[in-house]
Design a protein around this motif. Structure first.
Motif, PDB file in Angstrom:
ATOM      1  N   VAL B 305      30.979 -14.268  51.204  1.00 12.47           N
ATOM      2  CA  VAL B 305      30.913 -14.970  49.929  1.00 12.47           C
ATOM      3  C   VAL B 305      29.483 -14.903  49.403  1.00 12.47           C
ATOM      4  O   VAL B 305      29.234 -14.616  48.231  1.00 12.47           O
ATOM      5  N   ALA B 306      28.531 -15.153  50.311  1.00 11.24           N
ATOM      6  CA  ALA B 306      27.129 -15.095  49.916  1.00 11.24           C
ATOM      7  C   ALA B 306      26.778 -13.710  49.396  1.00 11.24           C
ATOM      8  O   ALA B 306      26.063 -13.574  48.386  1.00 11.24           O
ATOM      9  N   LEU B 307      27.306 -12.675  50.051  1.00 12.95           N
ATOM     10  CA  LEU B 307      27.011 -11.310  49.611  1.00 12.95           C
ATOM     11  C   LEU B 307      27.548 -11.054  48.208  1.00 12.95           C
ATOM     12  O   LEU B 307      26.847 -10.515  47.338  1.00 12.95           O
ATOM     13  N   GLY B 308      28.801 -11.474  47.988  1.00 10.87           N
ATOM     14  CA  GLY B 308      29.383 -11.292  46.661  1.00 10.87           C
ATOM     15  C   GLY B 308      28.579 -12.016  45.598  1.00 10.87           C
ATOM     16  O   GLY B 308      28.305 -11.487  44.524  1.00 10.87           O
ATOM     17  N   MET B 309      28.163 -13.266  45.933  1.00 10.95           N
ATOM     18  CA  MET B 309      27.340 -14.039  45.002  1.00 10.95           C
ATOM     19  C   MET B 309      26.042 -13.304  44.701  1.00 10.95           C
ATOM     20  O   MET B 309      25.586 -13.276  43.554  1.00 10.95           O
ATOM     21  N   LEU B 310      25.460 -12.720  45.756  1.00 14.40           N
ATOM     22  CA  LEU B 310      24.197 -11.999  45.580  1.00 14.40           C
ATOM     23  C   LEU B 310      24.381 -10.851  44.593  1.00 14.40           C
ATOM     24  O   LEU B 310      23.544 -10.635  43.709  1.00 14.40           O
ATOM     25  N   ILE B 311      25.503 -10.127  44.730  1.00 11.28           N
ATOM     26  CA  ILE B 311      25.768  -9.031  43.793  1.00 11.28           C
ATOM     27  C   ILE B 311      25.849  -9.575  42.376  1.00 11.28           C
ATOM     28  O   ILE B 311      25.216  -9.053  41.448  1.00 11.28           O
ATOM     29  N   ILE B 312      26.624 -10.659  42.206  1.00 11.42           N
ATOM     30  CA  ILE B 312      26.819 -11.195  40.859  1.00 11.42           C
ATOM     31  C   ILE B 312      25.500 -11.656  40.260  1.00 11.42           C
ATOM     32  O   ILE B 312      25.148 -11.307  39.126  1.00 11.42           O
ATOM     33  N   ILE B 313      24.740 -12.429  41.041  1.00 17.52           N
ATOM     34  CA  ILE B 313      23.464 -12.941  40.522  1.00 17.52           C
ATOM     35  C   ILE B 313      22.537 -11.780  40.203  1.00 17.52           C
ATOM     36  O   ILE B 313      21.889 -11.736  39.156  1.00 17.52           O
TER      37      ILE B 313
ATOM     38  N   ASN C  46      37.263  -4.292  34.702  1.00 18.69           N
ATOM     39  CA  ASN C  46      37.379  -5.390  35.645  1.00 18.69           C
ATOM     40  C   ASN C  46      37.881  -4.916  37.005  1.00 18.69           C
ATOM     41  O   ASN C  46      39.063  -4.676  37.191  1.00 18.69           O
ATOM     42  N   LEU C  47      36.967  -4.818  37.968  1.00 17.97           N
ATOM     43  CA  LEU C  47      37.357  -4.404  39.319  1.00 17.97           C
ATOM     44  C   LEU C  47      37.969  -5.557  40.108  1.00 17.97           C
ATOM     45  O   LEU C  47      38.424  -5.370  41.221  1.00 17.97           O
ATOM     46  N   LEU C 106      29.922  -3.487  38.497  1.00 15.96           N
ATOM     47  CA  LEU C 106      29.397  -4.049  39.728  1.00 15.96           C
ATOM     48  C   LEU C 106      29.556  -5.564  39.753  1.00 15.96           C
ATOM     49  O   LEU C 106      29.861  -6.150  40.792  1.00 15.96           O
ATOM     50  N   ALA C 107      29.366  -6.193  38.590  1.00 14.31           N
ATOM     51  CA  ALA C 107      29.515  -7.651  38.529  1.00 14.31           C
ATOM     52  C   ALA C 107      30.937  -8.047  38.901  1.00 14.31           C
ATOM     53  O   ALA C 107      31.148  -8.971  39.708  1.00 14.31           O
ATOM     54  N   THR C 108      31.923  -7.336  38.340  1.00 17.71           N
ATOM     55  CA  THR C 108      33.304  -7.693  38.671  1.00 17.71           C
ATOM     56  C   THR C 108      33.620  -7.317  40.117  1.00 17.71           C
ATOM     57  O   THR C 108      34.455  -7.948  40.761  1.00 17.71           O
ATOM     58  N   PHE C 109      32.929  -6.310  40.624  1.00 15.81           N
ATOM     59  CA  PHE C 109      33.104  -5.975  42.036  1.00 15.81           C
ATOM     60  C   PHE C 109      32.626  -7.130  42.903  1.00 15.81           C
ATOM     61  O   PHE C 109      33.269  -7.491  43.889  1.00 15.81           O
ATOM     62  N   GLY C 110      31.498  -7.713  42.523  1.00 15.07           N
ATOM     63  CA  GLY C 110      30.986  -8.891  43.234  1.00 15.07           C
ATOM     64  C   GLY C 110      31.982 -10.033  43.165  1.00 15.07           C
ATOM     65  O   GLY C 110      32.246 -10.711  44.169  1.00 15.07           O
ATOM     66  N   ILE C 111      32.564 -10.242  41.983  1.00 12.84           N
ATOM     67  CA  ILE C 111      33.574 -11.293  41.830  1.00 12.84           C
ATOM     68  C   ILE C 111      34.748 -11.021  42.768  1.00 12.84           C
ATOM     69  O   ILE C 111      35.263 -11.921  43.431  1.00 12.84           O
ATOM     70  N   ALA C 112      35.147  -9.733  42.833  1.00 15.55           N
ATOM     71  CA  ALA C 112      36.264  -9.362  43.698  1.00 15.55           C
ATOM     72  C   ALA C 112      35.973  -9.748  45.145  1.00 15.55           C
ATOM     73  O   ALA C 112      36.823 -10.334  45.827  1.00 15.55           O
ATOM     74  N   ILE C 113      34.770  -9.450  45.602  1.00 15.18           N
ATOM     75  CA  ILE C 113      34.426  -9.771  46.993  1.00 15.18           C
ATOM     76  C   ILE C 113      34.490 -11.277  47.213  1.00 15.18           C
ATOM     77  O   ILE C 113      35.065 -11.761  48.192  1.00 15.18           O
ATOM     78  N   VAL C 114      33.919 -12.046  46.273  1.00 10.24           N
ATOM     79  CA  VAL C 114      33.913 -13.507  46.447  1.00 10.24           C
ATOM     80  C   VAL C 114      35.346 -14.037  46.489  1.00 10.24           C
ATOM     81  O   VAL C 114      35.699 -14.832  47.372  1.00 10.24           O
ATOM     82  N   VAL C 115      36.181 -13.584  45.557  1.00 13.25           N
ATOM     83  CA  VAL C 115      37.569 -14.079  45.520  1.00 13.25           C
ATOM     84  C   VAL C 115      38.288 -13.751  46.823  1.00 13.25           C
ATOM     85  O   VAL C 115      38.921 -14.612  47.445  1.00 13.25           O
ATOM     86  N   GLN C 116      38.154 -12.500  47.268  1.00 12.75           N
ATOM     87  CA  GLN C 116      38.811 -12.093  48.511  1.00 12.75           C
ATOM     88  C   GLN C 116      38.388 -12.974  49.672  1.00 12.75           C
ATOM     89  O   GLN C 116      39.214 -13.469  50.442  1.00 12.75           O
TER      90      GLN C 116
END
Lengths: 247, 352, 299
Positions: B305-313, C46-47, C106-116
């Motif tokens: 989750v932290a990694l995904g957040m890092l990507i988004i931020i 939207n990934l 990439l932003a939506t990819f990050g969202i995808a990871i968080v949701v998963q």
């Protein structure tokens, strides 16, 4: 004067819209040829066909006697037939000198040339040409931060750096401050005379094109309407009608 | 102190630090070794994504291809490959340093060559794609590569291959692989430092800024793209070869083609540090690695989750990266200035 | 390849696979339509599309846990996912909407990871299904079995698509969305609040995905990491059909559903993901060849 570009019966349609219908144009070597016409008359399409941006439907385009209509953009550019864009295009995240350095001709560059360093001659030439267009003081700025007019000048300098035989200019004065236009015309003429670059110019500004060109072609509705010396074109009733929208 | 002296000191410090690190912090050898791998990842990704503007999400392919090519070559010198892979335990034969090192040497070369080969082929397939299509296409290719290798029983299929046993002790082993990855990262950095001073870099930057313009100016765009990918792939292939031996066990999804982990890390690190620069990816890799080790230790379970957040931020709020941010803050330091003297003569006068 | 001869020997198997494929394909098409909508209007690829689908599925699953029939989850998922999409736009997407395309990807990819990962932490990695309790119908003398829930889901997908299409045609907001997708600058000049349009579009897409997820959870299985393959499917369909081509999206969706069923039957179910990815690559290659005839690239 012999023709360096011979466009013969070129047609190009996009879907159902006919942009060019059997157009024949000759660009004289060493001269300045103009291409005018109302908006949507197919001028830029013709340019795009010449530089290989898209395949043509019919006809033939010859450069120095050789057929080029089957070649692609970079190949044609390497033959020495270069164009500038209506919506000025420069490498926006590099500085002006770098923009110039990479615009050297790539005609004979082999695979290993890409690992060569920057030669001092190239840098010298780059600075010279930047000075020629009046951008010397901005040379270390990122090109994308320049004003639109300055970007146009930079694009022109980049084209000269490429040592082309023919330069296709798509509306060189559009968007340029009117007070600078005279200076630009002088530079275009100088480039033509001093560097021996044949010019083929699309232009909307009548004063500019009448001043600049020694032969003019006029397109309307995708067809060739008239050609001749600037004075003849200026007095041609069909050209006047086309611009005023009379039929 | 002059600039060149400072640079020299910086390099000496890094070199010395790299050599001493495993002896000063023997408990962290594995982390340091991974750090060098990460730096290599970020640098090779940036060749494509940062310098050339081709944002690949599938560069991890070359890592996996190199790993498998190297493993097969090393095994094939001593055993029948199909037989070796079908016994997952491997028929044990004693062999010494000479065999191991020469095998690994061949393996690294094979890894680089195989990666280059795949890069050239794949380039033919995907270089007609731009922007998001390129990113999605390469992502698809990476996933497909993992699946394909998983279905190929000759090289172990989904069950994987055990790497050849290391001839030395456990401590020797971790030191050996630390220095192998250290050397590889240094080699990559040194090569790129040289490469980015060549005419090459202007051409690929031109492709990044406006590929249509670059084509219209006669630049051999396809040639530059293919060569760039091949160079990037060759380093990844070598890294894969070394990492395969280091991991001790090769398997398609988690070790060789980890699209979601290493494959994304390399993108993130380059972005974090500032893409399109030489030092940005290095900086990004170091910062990322520290963050990652920290979250993996202290937020176990939430680390992803932290990694995904890092990507988004990173992409939404800090796009320019660390170096890009510095460049905006101190433009003078990076030479982005207007020269007030208008003509060349004036400048030459002034310099006299 | 024994399974191919099986298909020849028992023709009714073909019918079974085709029907199954078309029924599931309708839902693929629904998800792809949402992607095409967001792509066309906001230019965000939207990934996280498939992960929104999984969220919808888990909403339905959670409701069955407290004894509510999963069909009731449809309105709930639509509302919840709409709000989620809107919030996501306001927090993340608005920052990347006008940036280069890789950034939004990439932003939506990050969202995808968080949701998963959040789904995984809450529900665990096991494969789940939302029990709907519908019966299995037999047709063609028992050679063809179709569970009724699949037919219900198919009809629901059609109704949902119809509602969205009508909304886009008739409502003020729908018109604003279409105007913005054609020329955002002109729309802004004409007084359309494009930022609100973007937020609404993104939220609408999330709602569509949520509804699709509810249907998926009833007829198939859900799992935190299965979202990725739905994202890829949506990309396959949109890439094949092109943006703003609703009939194309429907045809491609149905076709993909059927192709996948046959592919999985012939090669084995473990290759499902490989088949989808392989199709993506094939379509990208075909598109390139088409474009290169016009000396263009796929942008």
């Amino acid at each position: 004067m012999s023709s360096i570009i011979e466009i013969k019966d070129v047609s190009k349609a996009f879907g159902g819209v006919i942009a060019n219908q059997s157009i024949s144009v000759n660009v004289a070597e060493g001269g300045i040829t103009g291409l005018i016409g109302p908006n949507g008359s197919g001028k830029t399409t013709l340019f795009n066909s010449v530089v290989g941006h898209h395949p043509i439907d019919e006809g033939s385009i010859k450069f120095e006697g050789a057929e080029i209509s089957k070649l692609k953009v970079p190949q044609i550019a390497r033959l020495g037939l270069l164009r500038t864009f209506q919506q000025t295009r420069i490498y926006s995240k590099m500085n002006c000198v770098q923009n110039m350095q990479i615009s050297i001709p790539h005609r004979n560059s082999g695979l290993l040339d890409m690992f060569r360093g920057h030669s001092p001659e190239t840098s010298d030439r780059a600075l010279e040409l930047l000075e020629f267009v009046g951008l010397y003081s901005k040379r270390n700025l990122i090109a994308g931060d320049l004003s639109f007019g300055q970007q146009k000048l930079l694009e022109f300098a980049m084209a000269l750096m490429n040592e082309p035989k023919v330069l296709l200019l798509d509306e060189p004065t559009a968007g340029i401050n009117p007070t600078l236009i005279n200076g630009l015309i002088d530079r275009l003429k100088l480039a033509n005379e001093q560097f021996g670059v044949t010019l083929f110019v699309i232009e909307h500004n009548m004063r500019v094109i009448m001043n600049l060109a020694d032969h003019i072609y006029c397109l309307a509705h995708g067809e060739l309407l008239a050609e001749g010396k600037p004075d003849d074109i200026q007095n041609d009733q069909r050209v006047v009608d086309a611009y005023l929208g009379a039929h | 102190m002059s600039v060149s002296q400072k640079t020299f000191l910086l390099y000496a410090f890094i070199l010395l630090g790299g050599i001493l690190a495993p002896f000063v912090f023997p408990n962290y050898i594995a982390q340091f070794a991974t750090l060098w791998l990460m730096i290599l990842f970020a640098l090779t990704w940036d060749m494509m994504g940062g310098q050339m503007g081709y944002n690949s999400l599938g560069n991890i392919i070359f890592f996996g291809v190199g790993m498998y090519a190297s493993a097969v070559v090393q095994i094939a010198r001593l055993y029948e490959v199909a037989e070796y892979t079908s016994h997952s335990g491997a028929p044990k034969v004693d062999f010494g340093w000479t065999e191991y090192l020469s095998g690994m040497g061949f393996g690294i070369i094979a890894g680089a060559l195989a990666a280059i080969f795949i890069a050239v082929i794949l380039g033919r397939i995907v270089f007609g794609l731009r922007g998001p299509y390129f990113a999605i296409g390469t992502l698809g290719a990476a996933i497909a590569a993992g699946e394909l290798v998983g279905a190929w029983d000759y090289i172990g299929g989904g069950g994987g291959i055990t790497s050849l046993p290391f001839p030395g002790t456990g401590d020797e082993r971790s030191l050996f692989f630390y220095f192998a990855l250290f050397a590889l990262a240094l080699l990559t950095f040194a090569f790129l430092k040289w490469l980015y001073s060549r005419r090459y870099v202007l051409a690929v930057n031109a492709i990044r800024d406006d590929e249509d313009k670059a084509e219209a100016m006669g630049i051999h765009t396809l040639r530059y793209k293919t060569v760039t990918w091949a160079m990037s792939a060759s380093f990844l292939g070598m890294a894969g070869a070394v990492y395969g031996n280091m991991a001790g066990f090769i398997e398609p999804l988690e070790v060789a083609f980890p699209t979601i982990t290493f494959g994304i890390f390399m993108v993130l690190m380059a972005l974090l540090g500032g893409k399109g620069t030489l030092w940005g990816p290095v900086l990004g890799a170091v910062v990322f690695h520290i963050i990652k080790e920290f979250t993996w230790t202290h937020f176990l379970g939430w680390q992803w989750v932290a990694l995904g957040m890092l990507i988004i931020i990173n992409v939404a709020y800090f796009q320019q990266g660390i170096l890009g941010w510095a460049q905006e803050k101190w433009p003078d330091f990076f030479g982005l200035t207007v020269d007030e003297s208008d003509t060349r003569e004036a400048v030459e006068e002034a310099s006299k | 390849m024994d399974n191919i001869s099986l298909l020849v020997l028992a023709p009714v198997l073909n019918v079974q696979l085709l029907v199954d494929g078309l029924l599931i394909g309708a839902i693929f098409a629904l998800v792809a339509y949402g992607l095409a909508l967001v792509w066309g209007v906001t230019n965000v690829k939207n990934l996280a599309q498939g992960d929104f689908v999984m969220m919808g599925g888990y909403i339905a699953y959670s409701m069955t846990l407290v004894g509510i029939h999963p069909l009731w989850a449809l309105p709930v998922a639509v509302v919840v996912m709409f709000c989620f999409g809107w919030a996501l736009y306001k927090i993340v997407i608005y920052r990347v909407v006008d940036k280069d395309l890789f950034t939004s990807l990439l932003a939506t990819f990050g969202i995808a990871i968080v949701v998963q990962q959040v789904l995984n932490l809450i529900f665990g990695p096991e494969v789940m299904i939302a029990e709907s309790g519908f019966e299995v119908g037999e047709y063609l003398d028992g050679g063809l079995t179709v569970s009724n829930v699949k037919i219900i889901a198919f009809v629901m997908a059609l109704i949902l698509a119809l509602i969205v299409v009508l909304f886009m045609k008739q409502s003020r907001m729908g018109q604003a969305i279409r105007a913005t997708s054609q020329n955002a600058r002109a729309a802004r000049i004409m007084g359309i609040d494009t930022d609100r349009v973007y937020a609404f579009t993104f939220a609408l897409n999330a709602a569509i995905c949520g509804a699709a997820g509810v249907l998926i959870s009833m007829i198939w299985v859900i799992q935190p990491y299965f979202g990725t393959s739905y994202s890829i499917r949506a990309f396959v369909i949109v890439t094949a059909a092109g943006l703003g081509n609703l009939p194309g999206v429907i045809m491609a969706g149905l076709g993909l559903g059927a192709l996948e069923q046959f592919g999985a039957f012939i090669l084995g179910a473990e290759f499902q993901q490989a088949i989808v990815v392989g199709l993506l690559l094939v379509i990208l290659v075909i598109r390139q060849i088409q474009q290169s005839r016009h000396r263009q690239v796929v942008k």
